[in-house]
Write a protein that holds these residues in place. Structure first.
Motif, mmCIF file in Angstrom:
data_model
loop_
_atom_site.group_PDB
_atom_site.id
_atom_site.type_symbol
_atom_site.label_atom_id
_atom_site.label_comp_id
_atom_site.label_asym_id
_atom_site.label_seq_id
_atom_site.Cartn_x
_atom_site.Cartn_y
_atom_site.Cartn_z
ATOM 1 N N THR A 109 51.491 34.269 40.720
ATOM 2 C CA THR A 109 51.175 34.720 42.070
ATOM 3 C C THR A 109 52.422 34.816 42.939
ATOM 4 O O THR A 109 53.172 33.847 43.066
ATOM 5 C CB THR A 109 50.168 33.752 42.735
ATOM 6 O OG1 THR A 109 49.028 33.607 41.880
ATOM 7 C CG2 THR A 109 49.723 34.287 44.082
ATOM 8 N N LEU A 148 49.829 38.777 46.813
ATOM 9 C CA LEU A 148 49.023 38.389 47.962
ATOM 10 C C LEU A 148 49.784 38.696 49.251
ATOM 11 O O LEU A 148 51.013 38.670 49.270
ATOM 12 C CB LEU A 148 48.704 36.883 47.944
ATOM 13 C CG LEU A 148 48.119 36.263 46.678
ATOM 14 C CD1 LEU A 148 47.750 34.813 46.942
ATOM 15 C CD2 LEU A 148 46.914 37.041 46.192
ATOM 16 N N SER A 179 45.640 41.029 47.110
ATOM 17 C CA SER A 179 44.694 40.057 47.656
ATOM 18 C C SER A 179 45.382 39.336 48.814
ATOM 19 O O SER A 179 46.457 39.752 49.256
ATOM 20 C CB SER A 179 44.233 39.091 46.560
ATOM 21 O OG SER A 179 43.462 39.788 45.595
ATOM 22 N N GLU A 181 46.467 35.611 51.052
ATOM 23 C CA GLU A 181 46.618 34.193 51.313
ATOM 24 C C GLU A 181 46.320 34.036 52.808
ATOM 25 O O GLU A 181 47.152 34.354 53.658
ATOM 26 C CB GLU A 181 48.041 33.719 50.992
ATOM 27 C CG GLU A 181 48.238 32.239 51.265
ATOM 28 C CD GLU A 181 49.637 31.768 50.894
ATOM 29 O OE1 GLU A 181 49.762 30.959 49.953
ATOM 30 O OE2 GLU A 181 50.602 32.210 51.543
#
Length: 283
Positions: A109, A148, A179, A181
């Protein structure tokens, strides 16, 4: 899969004067009950003096982190790496290098922590940012790495009558490649409907930056308006319990604590330890 709990590396820069002090700090984080740490690109490599001064002026000193062997520190501490914070232009220039560095720490990630010297008030620029995030996420995905985006409060400014910059970034990024955080402290600070945003994102909310918000002053109060600030988890006024339930529903991968100041006894480690009690009691 068990949800990781971690601490953002920026909290411990002042505690990392040398290898021994950094390792002691990481071990204290693990002893407090956290599984992981979230690393920053600018703290695991030597950084220019100017960058160090900027972060210090913002209340986020990096200490001597950039001179230390973080692969060895992670291995010796027993902590995992939740993610690697990096820069969008670095990914655009060489996604393979960024992906391989993340993977070398055992994480798949990479997080973009907002854009500096970028005008979030212009819709066209925000739409272009969404496109850039899509391309970078697609490039990283070839190496098995996810991208993210980490919000602050600037994304909550309206760019047109009906949309904020954050609305556009959510709606115009491809869920296959981008995506989020979610930093709920900054959402609250910006006056957003946090619960609604968390539910809207659903499983695109891969990680959660957690903090509490309130006032440490005990009184007597001589003014009707108190200044709110970062607080240890469970000591402020944010509805963390409801947020945690939604995070579980969203199958969030990791919860990462991040504060920059207003620590108990001015100690980031004491602050980390107090916040861990709320996490242990509520997870």
């Amino acid at each position: 899969m068990k949800m990781l709990t971690g601490v953002q590396q920026i909290m411990i820069g002042r505690c990392c004067k040398d290898y021994e002090s950094a390792l002691t700090t990481l071990k204290k984080i693990k002893e407090a009950g956290y599984d992981s740490i979230e690393l920053n690109d600018f703290m695991i490599h030597p950084t220019p003096f100017f960058v160090r001064m900027l972060t210090k002026a913002a209340g986020m000193p990096t200490g001597n982190c950039g001179k230390l062997d973080w692969h060895k520190l992670i291995a010796d501490s027993g902590l995992k790496v939740a993610s690697l914070h990096s820069y969008l232009n670095s990914i655009e220039e060489n996604p393979k290098v960024i992906a391989e560095e993340a993977l070398s720490f055992g994480t798949d990630t990479v997080v973009i922590t907002g854009m500096y010297r970028f005008d979030y008030s212009k819709q066209a620029e925000v739409e272009q940012l969404a496109s850039r995030l899509n391309e970078s996420g697609k490039a990283l995905s070839k190496y098995g790495v996810k991208l993210l985006y980490h919000n602050h409060n600037v994304e909550l400014q309206k760019v047109n009558e009906n949309q904020t910059a954050f609305d556009i970034l959510i709606e115009q990024t491809d869920e296959r490649y981008v995506s989020f955080e979610v930093d709920t402290y900054w959402l609250v600070d910006g006056g957003a409907d946090v619960i609604s945003i968390m539910r809207k994102l659903g499983k695109r909310m891969t990680m959660w930056h957690i903090n509490d918000r309130g006032c440490r002053n005990n009184g007597p109060y001589t003014t009707p308006i108190l200044k709110m600030n970062a607080m240890e988890l469970g000591t402020g006024n944010m509805d963390l319990s409801t947020m945690l339930e939604i995070a579980k529903e969203n199958e969030v991968k990791a919860i990462v604590l991040e504060t920059h100041k207003n620590w108990i006894d001015n100690s980031p480690i004491k602050s980390v330890e107090v916040s861990s009690k709320w996490l242990r009691n509520n997870m």
